[in-house]
Scaffold this motif. Structure first.
Motif, PDB file in Angstrom:
ATOM      1  N   LEU A  89      10.852 -15.924  -2.982  1.00 47.35           N
ATOM      2  CA  LEU A  89      10.811 -14.505  -2.645  1.00 47.35           C
ATOM      3  C   LEU A  89      10.682 -14.258  -1.140  1.00 47.35           C
ATOM      4  CD1 LEU A  89       8.569 -13.103  -5.510  1.00 47.35           C
ATOM      5  CD2 LEU A  89      11.060 -13.205  -5.387  1.00 47.35           C
ATOM      6  N   PRO A  90      11.431 -13.277  -0.627  1.00 46.55           N
ATOM      7  CA  PRO A  90      11.345 -12.908   0.797  1.00 46.55           C
ATOM      8  C   PRO A  90      10.167 -11.989   1.068  1.00 46.55           C
ATOM      9  CG  PRO A  90      13.012 -11.582  -0.276  1.00 46.55           C
ATOM     10  CD  PRO A  90      12.505 -12.546  -1.319  1.00 46.55           C
ATOM     11  N   LEU A  91       9.977 -11.651   2.339  1.00 51.54           N
ATOM     12  CA  LEU A  91       8.818 -10.890   2.777  1.00 51.54           C
ATOM     13  C   LEU A  91       8.663  -9.557   2.056  1.00 51.54           C
ATOM     14  CD1 LEU A  91       6.446 -10.305   4.696  1.00 51.54           C
ATOM     15  CD2 LEU A  91       8.124  -9.524   6.388  1.00 51.54           C
ATOM     16  N   PHE A  92       9.726  -8.777   1.934  1.00 55.78           N
ATOM     17  CA  PHE A  92       9.611  -7.454   1.338  1.00 55.78           C
ATOM     18  C   PHE A  92       9.042  -7.533  -0.071  1.00 55.78           C
ATOM     19  CE2 PHE A  92      11.479  -4.047  -1.287  1.00 55.78           C
ATOM     20  CZ  PHE A  92      10.867  -2.959  -0.681  1.00 55.78           C
ATOM     21  N   PHE A  93       9.532  -8.477  -0.865  1.00 58.71           N
ATOM     22  CA  PHE A  93       9.038  -8.625  -2.229  1.00 58.71           C
ATOM     23  C   PHE A  93       7.588  -9.096  -2.238  1.00 58.71           C
ATOM     24  CE2 PHE A  93      13.554  -8.792  -3.573  1.00 58.71           C
ATOM     25  CZ  PHE A  93      13.486  -7.908  -4.630  1.00 58.71           C
ATOM     26  N   VAL A  94       7.263 -10.086  -1.424  1.00 59.91           N
ATOM     27  CA  VAL A  94       5.910 -10.642  -1.427  1.00 59.91           C
ATOM     28  C   VAL A  94       4.893  -9.582  -1.008  1.00 59.91           C
ATOM     29  CG1 VAL A  94       4.379 -12.380  -0.413  1.00 59.91           C
ATOM     30  CG2 VAL A  94       6.725 -12.993  -1.013  1.00 59.91           C
ATOM     31  N   GLY A  95       5.179  -8.872   0.091  1.00 60.16           N
ATOM     32  CA  GLY A  95       4.269  -7.830   0.551  1.00 60.16           C
ATOM     33  C   GLY A  95       4.104  -6.710  -0.448  1.00 60.16           C
ATOM     34  N   THR A  96       5.228  -6.286  -1.041  1.00 63.93           N
ATOM     35  CA  THR A  96       5.180  -5.219  -2.044  1.00 63.93           C
ATOM     36  C   THR A  96       4.383  -5.648  -3.261  1.00 63.93           C
ATOM     37  OG1 THR A  96       7.330  -4.353  -1.329  1.00 63.93           O
ATOM     38  CG2 THR A  96       6.587  -3.755  -3.543  1.00 63.93           C
ATOM     39  N   MET A  97       4.606  -6.865  -3.718  1.00 67.50           N
ATOM     40  CA  MET A  97       3.925  -7.348  -4.920  1.00 67.50           C
ATOM     41  C   MET A  97       2.426  -7.524  -4.692  1.00 67.50           C
ATOM     42  SD  MET A  97       6.835 -10.078  -6.040  1.00 67.50           S
ATOM     43  CE  MET A  97       5.983 -10.788  -7.441  1.00 67.50           C
ATOM     44  N   LEU A  98       2.044  -8.006  -3.522  1.00 63.39           N
ATOM     45  CA  LEU A  98       0.616  -8.132  -3.225  1.00 63.39           C
ATOM     46  C   LEU A  98      -0.041  -6.758  -3.147  1.00 63.39           C
ATOM     47  CD1 LEU A  98       0.699 -11.076  -0.681  1.00 63.39           C
ATOM     48  CD2 LEU A  98      -0.518 -11.055  -2.868  1.00 63.39           C
ATOM     49  N   ALA A  99       0.651  -5.795  -2.554  1.00 64.35           N
ATOM     50  CA  ALA A  99       0.127  -4.433  -2.526  1.00 64.35           C
ATOM     51  C   ALA A  99       0.007  -3.867  -3.936  1.00 64.35           C
ATOM     52  CB  ALA A  99       1.026  -3.537  -1.675  1.00 64.35           C
ATOM     53  N   ALA A 100       0.981  -4.170  -4.778  1.00 67.03           N
ATOM     54  CA  ALA A 100       0.972  -3.656  -6.144  1.00 67.03           C
ATOM     55  C   ALA A 100      -0.192  -4.219  -6.953  1.00 67.03           C
ATOM     56  CB  ALA A 100       2.293  -3.986  -6.837  1.00 67.03           C
ATOM     57  N   GLN A 101      -0.566  -5.472  -6.687  1.00 65.70           N
ATOM     58  CA  GLN A 101      -1.724  -6.028  -7.379  1.00 65.70           C
ATOM     59  C   GLN A 101      -3.024  -5.432  -6.858  1.00 65.70           C
ATOM     60  OE1 GLN A 101       0.492  -7.262  -9.795  1.00 65.70           O
ATOM     61  NE2 GLN A 101      -1.432  -8.302 -10.169  1.00 65.70           N
ATOM     62  N   SER A 102      -3.015  -5.040  -5.604  1.00 62.55           N
ATOM     63  CA  SER A 102      -4.209  -4.465  -4.986  1.00 62.55           C
ATOM     64  C   SER A 102      -4.377  -2.987  -5.343  1.00 62.55           C
ATOM     65  CB  SER A 102      -4.116  -4.639  -3.468  1.00 62.55           C
ATOM     66  OG  SER A 102      -5.223  -4.085  -2.819  1.00 62.55           O
ATOM     67  N   ILE A 103      -3.280  -2.247  -5.300  1.00 59.63           N
ATOM     68  CA  ILE A 103      -3.310  -0.809  -5.597  1.00 59.63           C
ATOM     69  C   ILE A 103      -3.059  -0.637  -7.094  1.00 59.63           C
ATOM     70  CG2 ILE A 103      -2.304   1.436  -5.037  1.00 59.63           C
ATOM     71  CD1 ILE A 103      -1.245   0.068  -2.428  1.00 59.63           C
ATOM     72  N   ASP A 104      -4.120  -0.603  -7.865  1.00 56.86           N
ATOM     73  CA  ASP A 104      -3.967  -0.569  -9.322  1.00 56.86           C
ATOM     74  C   ASP A 104      -4.767   0.580  -9.921  1.00 56.86           C
ATOM     75  OD1 ASP A 104      -6.565  -1.440  -9.020  1.00 56.86           O
ATOM     76  OD2 ASP A 104      -6.374  -3.151 -10.380  1.00 56.86           O
ATOM     77  N   GLY A 105      -4.908   0.554 -11.240  1.00 54.05           N
ATOM     78  CA  GLY A 105      -5.655   1.610 -11.902  1.00 54.05           C
ATOM     79  C   GLY A 105      -7.124   1.614 -11.523  1.00 54.05           C
ATOM     80  N   ASN A 106      -7.659   0.434 -11.198  1.00 52.67           N
ATOM     81  CA  ASN A 106      -9.060   0.353 -10.778  1.00 52.67           C
ATOM     82  C   ASN A 106      -9.269   0.969  -9.402  1.00 52.67           C
ATOM     83  OD1 ASN A 106     -10.320  -1.428 -12.955  1.00 52.67           O
ATOM     84  ND2 ASN A 106      -8.601  -2.694 -12.334  1.00 52.67           N
ATOM     85  N   SER A 107      -8.358   0.687  -8.461  1.00 53.00           N
ATOM     86  CA  SER A 107      -8.541   1.167  -7.091  1.00 53.00           C
ATOM     87  C   SER A 107      -8.000   2.575  -6.873  1.00 53.00           C
ATOM     88  CB  SER A 107      -7.865   0.201  -6.103  1.00 53.00           C
ATOM     89  OG  SER A 107      -6.474   0.158  -6.289  1.00 53.00           O
ATOM     90  N   SER A 108      -7.439   3.189  -7.902  1.00 49.83           N
ATOM     91  CA  SER A 108      -6.979   4.579  -7.799  1.00 49.83           C
ATOM     92  C   SER A 108      -7.800   5.458  -8.738  1.00 49.83           C
ATOM     93  CB  SER A 108      -5.479   4.673  -8.105  1.00 49.83           C
ATOM     94  OG  SER A 108      -5.172   4.100  -9.363  1.00 49.83           O
ATOM     95  N   LEU A 109      -7.500   5.427 -10.017  1.00 48.51           N
ATOM     96  CA  LEU A 109      -8.247   6.233 -10.977  1.00 48.51           C
ATOM     97  C   LEU A 109      -9.723   5.827 -11.009  1.00 48.51           C
ATOM     98  CD1 LEU A 109      -7.049   7.287 -14.482  1.00 48.51           C
ATOM     99  CD2 LEU A 109      -9.269   6.208 -14.250  1.00 48.51           C
ATOM    100  N   GLY A 110     -10.007   4.530 -11.023  1.00 52.78           N
ATOM    101  CA  GLY A 110     -11.395   4.070 -11.021  1.00 52.78           C
ATOM    102  C   GLY A 110     -12.112   4.435  -9.742  1.00 52.78           C
ATOM    103  N   ASN A 111     -11.433   4.331  -8.618  1.00 56.73           N
ATOM    104  CA  ASN A 111     -11.976   4.705  -7.323  1.00 56.73           C
ATOM    105  C   ASN A 111     -12.408   6.175  -7.332  1.00 56.73           C
ATOM    106  OD1 ASN A 111     -12.304   5.535  -4.651  1.00 56.73           O
ATOM    107  ND2 ASN A 111     -10.349   4.756  -3.943  1.00 56.73           N
ATOM    108  N   SER A 112     -11.520   7.046  -7.731  1.00 56.65           N
ATOM    109  CA  SER A 112     -11.815   8.483  -7.731  1.00 56.65           C
ATOM    110  C   SER A 112     -12.998   8.824  -8.621  1.00 56.65           C
ATOM    111  CB  SER A 112     -10.583   9.270  -8.186  1.00 56.65           C
ATOM    112  OG  SER A 112      -9.485   9.035  -7.336  1.00 56.65           O
ATOM    113  N   SER A 113     -13.071   8.173  -9.771  1.00 50.24           N
ATOM    114  CA  SER A 113     -14.184   8.473 -10.688  1.00 50.24           C
ATOM    115  C   SER A 113     -15.515   8.005 -10.116  1.00 50.24           C
ATOM    116  CB  SER A 113     -13.929   7.816 -12.048  1.00 50.24           C
ATOM    117  OG  SER A 113     -14.024   6.407 -11.968  1.00 50.24           O
ATOM    118  N   LEU A 114     -15.532   6.871  -9.419  1.00 55.97           N
ATOM    119  CA  LEU A 114     -16.764   6.389  -8.800  1.00 55.97           C
ATOM    120  C   LEU A 114     -17.198   7.302  -7.655  1.00 55.97           C
ATOM    121  CD1 LEU A 114     -16.086   2.537  -8.779  1.00 55.97           C
ATOM    122  CD2 LEU A 114     -17.784   3.749 -10.161  1.00 55.97           C
TER     123      LEU A 114
END
Length: 507
Positions: free
Chosen positions: A43-68
């Motif tokens: 995988l090239p840079l665009f895919f790797v960076g996007t995929m790592l961000a996608a694992q980081s920005i998830d339901g826990n860090s969005s919906l869970g973040n807001s609820s906390l």
């Protein structure tokens, strides 16, 4: 189920697109376990960076973040994306390049090559438990969104999301993650900012100062980081636990291994960190905005869909719903694949078949088939946990507390200290994890956070003490002519992998 409206149609279209794109990637697997698990390390840079961000920005860090944030203050939720971004920065600057060059298929492969079978088995079990918890948090997030949109019971809403993720994970493996993440994660980031700007810019008809004034005292100042009463101990525990513990993350490292070279892995992690940092303000501030719009809501986990459906224009609301849904699905997809890969590759292929049953193991097609099959029970385990205890956000911190306590020291010292050895790794894995579980029961609620901080340094210190005490019998410097590492076995690691692995290990 209520009649279809614009929100329902938008979500159905989004789910359909995710299912079609993810499933079509099955053609890219080409009956190869390596391509299924780590996309052929191509995988090239665009895919790797996007995929790592996608694992980081998830339901826990969005919906869970807001609820906390809604319940405990800004830093209680913001700790999640801050910690995750810190982890990706450390991965890019310290760990990623070196690990990519080792031609690993799963993270427990490192523990096997460096410390042997027992360490591989124990680390595999610890990481599996951690990731079942992680996937459960994201299944719960999908359930909250789909239940709110379609007016159906939480069980059935969560089941729909989980089955869709299962189908395309089963089909395309890491390729399904790569191609669905492209539209899922950038849509999510755009949605979070659109919602925040709508309120911060005064487009809601209420000044942002009025909205902020509704927050209780201490919710927006630094007391959440500087005082015990404000939750400083818990919040710092979340930040540090994620920043260091998430380094021992199956899904993050899966993407590091999939990068076509070490430099791409390094840059991809830093790109993912930048994208994660961009979500800290909008996702956290949704919790503050909800304090003004919907004070006293019975279930804080429903504030995101409630705002999306009732307090913003249709197009903003639809983006918000698809954004959280996509963020949760992308991480559930990666986590499900990671768990299944560990079960098939490390536990069944090597520990059970080769070590205990003394059998030759599976060929490549057998390994691919087994990995796909195990996505089904792993989805079931995460689904049951999510239904019993739907806690997005809290799950994420708990998941990586476990690996931070026991598995971080062997990974770090195994990479950078030549005297690291098997007895030290086993001690760290067993004592660190056991101590974390013990402290869950004995640390009083008012000192919550200490249970995160205490086990890792003890585990780290014990690793060094045991390694030094056992050097004569278990020297760490050289084994089998390959510096610092047990050679990889022949059955799954290809010739080109072995060459790259030996070159990196002997540098």
């Amino acid at each position: 189920m209520a009649g279809l409206d614009g929100y329902s149609i938008a979500i159905i279209a989004f789910l359909g697109l995710s299912l079609v794109v993810g499933t079509l990637t099955s053609r890219m697997v080409k009956k190869s376990s390596k391509r299924y698990m780590v996309a052929g390390k191509s995988l090239p840079l665009f895919f790797v960076g996007t995929m790592l961000a996608a694992q980081s920005i998830d339901g826990n860090s969005s919906l869970g973040n807001s609820s906390l944030v809604y319940q405990f203050g800004f830093w209680a939720g913001a700790a999640i994306p801050i910690g995750l971004a810190g982890c990706l920065i450390l991965t890019g600057t310290v760990y990623g390049k070196k690990l990519n060059k080792m031609a690993l298929l799963t993270l427990p492969d490192f523990y096997y090559r460096r410390f042997g079978f027992a360490s591989e088995g124990i680390s595999s079990v610890i990481m599996m438990i951690s990731f079942v918890i992680l996937v459960a948090g994201n299944f719960a997030a999908t359930g909250f969104i789909l239940s709110a949109v379609f007016g159906i019971d939480f069980f059935w809403a969560m089941l729909v999301g989980a089955v869709i993720v299962l189908i395309y994970t089963f089909a395309g493996g890491l390729f399904s993650s790569a191609y669905t993440d492209i539209f899922q994660i950038y849509l999510a980031i755009g949605a979070f900012w659109a919602a925040f700007i709508f309120f911060a810019g005064g487009f809601s008809g209420t000044s942002f100062d009025t909205i902020l004034a509704a927050a209780p005292e201490g919710y927006l100042d630094l007391s959440g980081l500087t005082t015990l009463a404000g939750g400083g101990l818990v919040n710092w525990a979340g930040i540090i636990g994620l920043a260091l513990g998430d380094i021992v993350a199956l899904d993050f490292m899966e993407r590091v291994f999939a990068a076509r070279d070490g430099k791409t892995a390094q840059r991809g992690a830093l790109m993912g960190a930048g994208l994660t940092i961009s979500t800290i303000v909008p996702t956290s501030m949704i919790g503050i905005i909800a304090l003004f719009l919907i004070p006293g809501i019975p279930d804080p986990f429903t504030i995101f869909p409630t705002i999306a459906l009732n307090h913003v224009p249709f197009w903003v609301g639809a983006l918000m719903l698809m954004g959280v849904l996509g963020a949760a699905m992308s991480t559930a997809n990666g986590g499900l694949l990671a768990i299944s890969s560990v079960v098939s590759r490390n536990l069944i292929q090597r520990d059970i078949l080769k070590k205990w049953l003394k059998r030759p193991g599976m060929d490549d097609k057998g390994l691919l088939r087994t990995t796909r099959i195990f996505t089904i029970p792993m989805m079931g385990a995460a689904f049951i946990l999510a239904y019993m205890l739907p806690q997005p956000g809290i799950y994420l911190i708990l998941a990586f507390d476990i690996v931070f306590a026991g598995a971080w020291a062997p990974l770090t010292l195994g990479l950078f200290w030549k005297k690291s050895n098997m007895p030290a790794a086993l001690t760290s894995l067993i004592v660190g994890t056991g101590l974390r579980l013990l402290m869950f029961f004995i640390i009083p609620l008012e000192l919550a956070g200490l249970d995160t901080f205490i086990p890792p340094p003890i585990s780290f210190a014990l690793f060094i003490i045991v390694a030094l005490a056992t050097q004569k019998k278990y020297p760490g410097e050289k084994r089998h002519g390959v510096v610092d590492y047990v050679p990889p076995e022949e059955d799954v690691v290809r010739g080109e992998d072995l060459k790259g692995y030996v070159e990196s290990a002997t540098r």
